[in-house]
Structure formats: C-alpha cells, structure tokens
Design a protein around this motif. Structure first.
Motif, PDB file in Angstrom:
ATOM      1  N   TRP A 166      44.566  55.576  51.002  1.00  0.00           N
ATOM      2  CA  TRP A 166      43.290  55.108  50.029  1.00  0.00           C
ATOM      3  C   TRP A 166      43.290  53.505  49.893  1.00  0.00           C
ATOM      4  CZ3 TRP A 166      39.666  59.197  48.384  1.00  0.00           C
ATOM      5  CH2 TRP A 166      40.674  60.345  48.559  1.00  0.00           C
ATOM      6  N   ARG A 167      42.318  53.063  50.055  1.00  0.00           N
ATOM      7  CA  ARG A 167      41.533  51.961  49.779  1.00  0.00           C
ATOM      8  C   ARG A 167      40.496  51.643  48.765  1.00  0.00           C
ATOM      9  NH1 ARG A 167      43.227  48.432  53.519  1.00  0.00           N
ATOM     10  NH2 ARG A 167      44.227  49.105  55.937  1.00  0.00           N
ATOM     11  N   PHE A 168      41.030  50.346  47.667  1.00  0.00           N
ATOM     12  CA  PHE A 168      39.759  50.007  46.799  1.00  0.00           C
ATOM     13  C   PHE A 168      38.155  49.008  47.194  1.00  0.00           C
ATOM     14  CE2 PHE A 168      38.066  47.591  43.290  1.00  0.00           C
ATOM     15  CZ  PHE A 168      38.427  48.511  42.730  1.00  0.00           C
ATOM     16  N   ARG A 169      37.353  49.988  47.164  1.00  0.00           N
ATOM     17  CA  ARG A 169      36.244  48.574  47.611  1.00  0.00           C
ATOM     18  C   ARG A 169      35.954  48.009  46.704  1.00  0.00           C
ATOM     19  NH1 ARG A 169      31.562  51.619  50.661  1.00  0.00           N
ATOM     20  NH2 ARG A 169      30.026  49.243  51.045  1.00  0.00           N
ATOM     21  N   VAL A 170      36.399  46.702  47.419  1.00  0.00           N
ATOM     22  CA  VAL A 170      35.842  45.436  46.526  1.00  0.00           C
ATOM     23  C   VAL A 170      34.397  44.987  46.573  1.00  0.00           C
ATOM     24  CG1 VAL A 170      38.114  43.806  46.946  1.00  0.00           C
ATOM     25  CG2 VAL A 170      36.464  43.111  48.879  1.00  0.00           C
ATOM     26  N   PRO A 171      34.338  43.979  45.882  1.00  0.00           N
ATOM     27  CA  PRO A 171      32.796  44.008  45.722  1.00  0.00           C
ATOM     28  C   PRO A 171      32.558  42.305  46.293  1.00  0.00           C
ATOM     29  CG  PRO A 171      33.934  43.374  43.523  1.00  0.00           C
ATOM     30  CD  PRO A 171      34.593  44.044  44.156  1.00  0.00           C
ATOM     31  N   ASP A 172      31.911  42.642  47.768  1.00  0.00           N
ATOM     32  CA  ASP A 172      31.958  41.347  48.293  1.00  0.00           C
ATOM     33  C   ASP A 172      30.363  40.398  47.668  1.00  0.00           C
ATOM     34  OD1 ASP A 172      33.202  42.533  50.190  1.00  0.00           O
ATOM     35  OD2 ASP A 172      31.503  44.038  51.522  1.00  0.00           O
ATOM     36  N   GLY A 173      31.660  39.213  47.957  1.00  0.00           N
ATOM     37  CA  GLY A 173      30.575  38.016  47.444  1.00  0.00           C
ATOM     38  C   GLY A 173      31.022  37.678  46.189  1.00  0.00           C
ATOM     39  N   GLU A 174      31.578  38.510  45.203  1.00  0.00           N
ATOM     40  CA  GLU A 174      32.349  38.375  43.786  1.00  0.00           C
ATOM     41  C   GLU A 174      33.119  37.750  43.866  1.00  0.00           C
ATOM     42  OE1 GLU A 174      32.660  40.713  40.008  1.00  0.00           O
ATOM     43  OE2 GLU A 174      32.017  42.338  41.050  1.00  0.00           O
ATOM     44  N   GLY A 175      32.699  37.014  43.266  1.00  0.00           N
ATOM     45  CA  GLY A 175      34.119  35.738  42.100  1.00  0.00           C
ATOM     46  C   GLY A 175      34.894  36.709  41.228  1.00  0.00           C
ATOM     47  N   ILE A 176      36.046  36.478  42.187  1.00  0.00           N
ATOM     48  CA  ILE A 176      37.246  37.075  40.674  1.00  0.00           C
ATOM     49  C   ILE A 176      37.973  36.200  39.822  1.00  0.00           C
ATOM     50  CG2 ILE A 176      38.906  38.906  40.310  1.00  0.00           C
ATOM     51  CD1 ILE A 176      36.396  40.236  41.395  1.00  0.00           C
ATOM     52  N   ALA A 177      37.891  35.602  38.877  1.00  0.00           N
ATOM     53  CA  ALA A 177      37.958  34.690  38.117  1.00  0.00           C
ATOM     54  C   ALA A 177      39.336  34.919  37.356  1.00  0.00           C
ATOM     55  CB  ALA A 177      37.334  33.900  37.175  1.00  0.00           C
ATOM     56  N   PHE A 178      40.129  34.507  36.584  1.00  0.00           N
ATOM     57  CA  PHE A 178      41.243  34.592  36.174  1.00  0.00           C
ATOM     58  C   PHE A 178      41.785  33.676  35.070  1.00  0.00           C
ATOM     59  CE2 PHE A 178      43.228  35.385  39.274  1.00  0.00           C
ATOM     60  CZ  PHE A 178      44.563  34.527  39.450  1.00  0.00           C
ATOM     61  N   GLU A 179      42.574  32.804  34.339  1.00  0.00           N
ATOM     62  CA  GLU A 179      42.826  31.739  33.318  1.00  0.00           C
ATOM     63  C   GLU A 179      44.250  31.976  34.044  1.00  0.00           C
ATOM     64  OE1 GLU A 179      42.788  28.041  32.231  1.00  0.00           O
ATOM     65  OE2 GLU A 179      40.801  29.008  32.787  1.00  0.00           O
ATOM     66  N   ASP A 180      44.384  30.591  34.514  1.00  0.00           N
ATOM     67  CA  ASP A 180      45.954  31.042  34.219  1.00  0.00           C
ATOM     68  C   ASP A 180      46.953  29.283  33.271  1.00  0.00           C
ATOM     69  OD1 ASP A 180      48.889  31.927  36.399  1.00  0.00           O
ATOM     70  OD2 ASP A 180      48.765  29.803  36.967  1.00  0.00           O
ATOM     71  N   GLY A 181      48.294  30.764  33.446  1.00  0.00           N
ATOM     72  CA  GLY A 181      48.864  29.687  31.784  1.00  0.00           C
ATOM     73  C   GLY A 181      49.905  28.402  32.714  1.00  0.00           C
ATOM     74  N   HIS A 182      49.667  28.280  34.083  1.00  0.00           N
ATOM     75  CA  HIS A 182      49.895  26.773  34.450  1.00  0.00           C
ATOM     76  C   HIS A 182      49.531  26.178  35.613  1.00  0.00           C
ATOM     77  CE1 HIS A 182      53.599  24.720  36.528  1.00  0.00           C
ATOM     78  NE2 HIS A 182      52.940  25.170  37.328  1.00  0.00           N
ATOM     79  N   PHE A 183      48.092  27.102  36.236  1.00  0.00           N
ATOM     80  CA  PHE A 183      47.517  26.614  37.353  1.00  0.00           C
ATOM     81  C   PHE A 183      46.520  26.455  36.910  1.00  0.00           C
ATOM     82  CE2 PHE A 183      51.389  28.008  39.808  1.00  0.00           C
ATOM     83  CZ  PHE A 183      51.781  27.146  40.924  1.00  0.00           C
ATOM     84  N   GLY A 184      45.761  27.142  35.637  1.00  0.00           N
ATOM     85  CA  GLY A 184      44.403  26.546  34.859  1.00  0.00           C
ATOM     86  C   GLY A 184      43.618  27.973  35.479  1.00  0.00           C
ATOM     87  N   SER A 185      42.080  27.638  35.216  1.00  0.00           N
ATOM     88  CA  SER A 185      41.461  28.044  35.801  1.00  0.00           C
ATOM     89  C   SER A 185      41.339  28.897  37.678  1.00  0.00           C
ATOM     90  CB  SER A 185      40.181  28.242  35.911  1.00  0.00           C
ATOM     91  OG  SER A 185      39.757  27.827  34.232  1.00  0.00           O
ATOM     92  N   GLN A 186      41.513  29.608  38.018  1.00  0.00           N
ATOM     93  CA  GLN A 186      41.745  30.183  39.084  1.00  0.00           C
ATOM     94  C   GLN A 186      40.469  32.127  39.409  1.00  0.00           C
ATOM     95  OE1 GLN A 186      44.630  29.453  41.793  1.00  0.00           O
ATOM     96  NE2 GLN A 186      44.439  28.323  39.869  1.00  0.00           N
ATOM     97  N   SER A 187      39.859  31.261  40.659  1.00  0.00           N
ATOM     98  CA  SER A 187      38.897  32.159  41.449  1.00  0.00           C
ATOM     99  C   SER A 187      39.147  32.391  42.899  1.00  0.00           C
ATOM    100  CB  SER A 187      37.262  31.553  40.958  1.00  0.00           C
ATOM    101  OG  SER A 187      36.228  31.934  41.124  1.00  0.00           O
TER     102      SER A 187
END
Length: 241
Positions: free
Chosen positions: A115-136
C-alpha cells in the motif's frame, strides 16, 4: 522508551533485552516504556497493530493510499527508518490510479499487496527544523509515492512512527539529519490523518575517521561492544560528547 520491532526478521527478544540493559548501564532511565508501563502502553510496536490498522483504513477510505502489486527490493527496508544512502527509491507510478482521489472501502486485511501513499506531485512540503531551520521538499521530485504497508502484512516505518508519536503525545522528535526527507513524508501522513505534527530537531550525523556514518549496522562502536572492551559509562559519554 518505545521498542520499534516491526520487522520480524530483524527484531529478536535478545536484541530488546540487550538494548534495555545497555541503556540502563549508560545511565539512561525512562518514566514510560515496555519494561515499566505507562498511560500509552503498549510501548512495543509489534503489539500495536490495531492502531496501525485503524490509520490504514482511514487512509484507504479517504483515497490517500492505493494497492500496489509491484515487486521491489525496497520492500524489505520499508519497516525500517530509511537513511540517505538507502532511501526509498522514487516509485515510477506503475500501479498508481489515474483518479487522484479514488476512495474505496478497505479490504479485510492489507496483506497480499503493498500500500502506497499518493504524494501531491509538485507540492512543496515545508517544515521548520530546530537545528537546520526551514526545510522544503518537492513531492514527486525529492520523494515519490511511499510505502505505508508491506505485502507481507507489516506496517511500514512511515505510518507506524506517525501513529505512535501522535498517540503517545510526543511533542518533540530529535533524530539524525539522514531522516530529514522522511519528515516530509510523515508531514503528509499527519495531514492525511488530521493529526498535529510534533516539533522537529535533526542532529548532524557522526562519522568515523574514514568519513563513514556511524550507525547500528556498524557494530564497532555499539554500546555492547564498548562495554565488552571494558569502557565505563563515563568514558562512553566522553567519546560521543
């Protein structure tokens, strides 16, 4: 303390016993865990199947995942935490349905297919990391449709860790930088299940004198190995401090 023992081929009772003994020897103690209990028991993933099944059914009914009959070498690694050098390869979409939101009633069991999760192609998935800062990361480019359940009826790491962290009310996840890309996958699972992600903090990896990443697969510097060499807990902490 949570024992992540999903993969039956790699998880044995003697390994769990050694893990708990070595951490206690090092001076690490926990208020909740498989050996002391707690409000969110069981703290052993192999005993939490009903929680993973509930999440899988929700994802199927909402159209976030689809069955995949492809035979791929990465299936054996799906229950483990992936790392940079052996990250799950981008799935070519062979079994991906054309309808991006195809909902279905889940079968009796997820076993027999992947079973595979269908990712939203082309969408930027962003989150903030406590060490490396903004990630996308760009879904479909940096990572593809990923496994949430294996055909041998084992829930994959990406699903299990999200379900458990949410159920156990984990507020901050601290782990190695090799799991930054996996965090983007997990953000999608959190969102699909309507759960609030924790705060993230990814640490730089430790390397040996040859530049090779230190990991549990390289046993030279395991806690058990260092104990057998006669090192004291204080000496071990100094090595990695």
């Amino acid at each position: 303390m949570r024992n992540e023992d999903l993969d039956p081929q790699r998880s044995k009772p003697e390994f769990t016993t050694a893990m708990l003994e070595d951490l206690r020897w090092l001076g690490i103690w926990w208020q909740e865990g498989p050996d002391v209990g707690g409000p969110y028991a069981p703290y052993v993933q192999s005993r939490r199947r009903k929680f993973y099944l509930e999440a899988w059914r929700k994802l199927v009914q909402a159209g976030f995942v689809y069955p995949c009959r492809c035979s791929r070498k990465d299936l054996a690694r799906a229950a483990q935490a992936p790392h940079e050098e052996d990250d799950e390869p981008i799935y070519p979409g062979t079994c991906r349905p054309h309808n991006s939101s195809k909902q279905m009633q889940p079968p009796e069991s997820p076993a027999g297919v992947n079973w595979r999760f269908r990712v939203p192609d082309g969408e930027g998935i962003a989150f903030e990391d406590g060490h490396f800062g903004s990630q996308s990361y760009i879904a479909g480019r940096d990572f593809g449709d990923f496994l949430v359940w294996r055909r041998d009826d084992v829930p994959a790491y990406q699903l299990a860790v999200v379900v458990d962290d949410a159920a156990m009310r984990i507020s901050e996840v601290v782990r190695g930088a090799d799991l930054l890309r996996s965090t983007a996958r997990q953000v999608l699972v959190y969102r699909a299940l309507g759960l609030q992600p924790p705060a993230w903090y990814h640490c730089p990896l430790m390397h040996d004198e040859r530049g090779q990443r230190m990991a549990k697969r390289h046993d030279a510097l395991s806690l058990r190995g260092l104990r057998e060499q006669g090192k004291t807990p204080e000496e071990v902490i100094a090595i990695f401090g």
